[in-house]
Design a protein around this motif. Sequence first.
Motif, short mmCIF file in Angstrom:
data_model
loop_
_atom_site.label_atom_id
_atom_site.label_comp_id
_atom_site.label_asym_id
_atom_site.label_seq_id
_atom_site.Cartn_x
_atom_site.Cartn_y
_atom_site.Cartn_z
N HIS A 60 0.83 -1.20 0.00
CA HIS A 60 0.00 0.00 0.00
C HIS A 60 0.87 1.26 0.00
O HIS A 60 0.60 2.22 -0.74
CB HIS A 60 -0.91 -0.02 1.23
N LEU A 63 2.27 2.01 -3.36
CA LEU A 63 1.25 2.56 -4.24
C LEU A 63 0.96 4.02 -3.91
O LEU A 63 0.84 4.86 -4.82
CB LEU A 63 -0.03 1.73 -4.15
N VAL A 64 0.87 4.34 -2.62
CA VAL A 64 0.60 5.73 -2.22
C VAL A 64 1.73 6.64 -2.71
O VAL A 64 1.47 7.75 -3.19
CB VAL A 64 0.42 5.83 -0.69
N LEU A 67 1.18 7.22 -6.39
CA LEU A 67 0.06 8.13 -6.60
C LEU A 67 0.43 9.56 -6.22
O LEU A 67 0.06 10.52 -6.92
CB LEU A 67 -1.15 7.66 -5.79
N ASP A 141 -3.58 8.56 -0.42
CA ASP A 141 -3.99 7.47 0.46
C ASP A 141 -5.45 7.08 0.19
O ASP A 141 -5.79 5.89 0.14
CB ASP A 141 -3.80 7.92 1.91
N SER A 144 -5.72 5.32 -3.13
CA SER A 144 -5.25 3.95 -2.95
C SER A 144 -6.33 3.10 -2.30
O SER A 144 -6.58 1.96 -2.73
CB SER A 144 -3.98 3.94 -2.09
N GLU A 148 -7.98 -0.27 -3.82
CA GLU A 148 -7.95 -1.52 -3.06
C GLU A 148 -9.36 -2.05 -2.84
O GLU A 148 -9.63 -3.24 -3.00
CB GLU A 148 -7.24 -1.30 -1.72
N THR A 172 -5.08 7.35 -11.75
CA THR A 172 -5.01 5.90 -11.55
C THR A 172 -4.72 5.13 -12.83
O THR A 172 -4.61 3.90 -12.80
CB THR A 172 -6.35 5.38 -10.96
N ILE A 177 -3.56 -3.06 -8.48
CA ILE A 177 -3.12 -3.55 -7.18
C ILE A 177 -2.20 -4.75 -7.38
O ILE A 177 -2.48 -5.64 -8.19
CB ILE A 177 -4.33 -3.97 -6.32
#
Length: 201
Positions: A60, A63-64, A67, A141, A144, A148, A172, A177
Motif C-alpha cells: 500500500h 502505491l501511495v 500516486l 492514500d 489507494s 484496493e 489511476t 493492485i
Amino acid sequence: MTSARHSPRAWQRMLSGRRLDLLDPTPVDIEIEDIAHGLAFVARWNGQTAGNHAYSVAEHSLLVETLFGRIAPKAPAKWRLAALLHDAPEYVIGDMISPVKAAVGPGYEALDDRLAAAVHIRFGLPAAIPQHIKKQIKRADRISAWMEATQIAGFSETEASKFFGKPDTEITSALRIVLRPPVETRRAFTDRHAALLEDMG
C-alpha cells in the motif's frame, strides 16, 4: 521512604537488535529494515482481501508514493519519501481500520504521531510534515483505498466512492493492485527507500 516513579515503557525488540520504546521512541532505534519487514507482514483490510497473498501495508505504501508522484509530479524526493513512510508507525502498532481507530480515541493518534516524528527525523525529514504535503499524501492514500476496495476488497465502485471519493482516472491510469509474497514486497520497499534517499542527496 518514597518509591521512585518511573514513566511507563512499552519495549519492542526488533529483528535488527534495536529496542524501540513505543511510548517514547527515539530516531536512533529506528531502522528501515525493521520498518520494511514489519509493514510487509501487516495486512491491510484486516486480511479480508482476495488473492493468494495478503495485501500488505508495505505494498500500500509503495502505491501511495506512486500516486503522490502523480498528484505532485514536481515535489522533491523528500516529500515522496514522506509519502512512502506515511504508515511507517504501523510496523510496530499494526493497521486498524478507520472505525476502530476512531473508537480507540486520541490515544492511538498520539502514539502514531510520536512514532511518525521519530521515523521522519531518522531519515532526514521534519518531525511534522507541512500541512499542504500531508493533504496531498492523504489524497493519494484515499485514492489507494478506493483502488484496493474495488480491486481486491469486494466493494462496488459506487460503494467505494461513497467512502473514499471517486478518483480522477488520469491519476489511476494503468495502475493495478499488486499482490506479492512479503519477502518481495519488503525488498521493493527497501529499494525504493534507498533510491529516494539517494535522490535527496
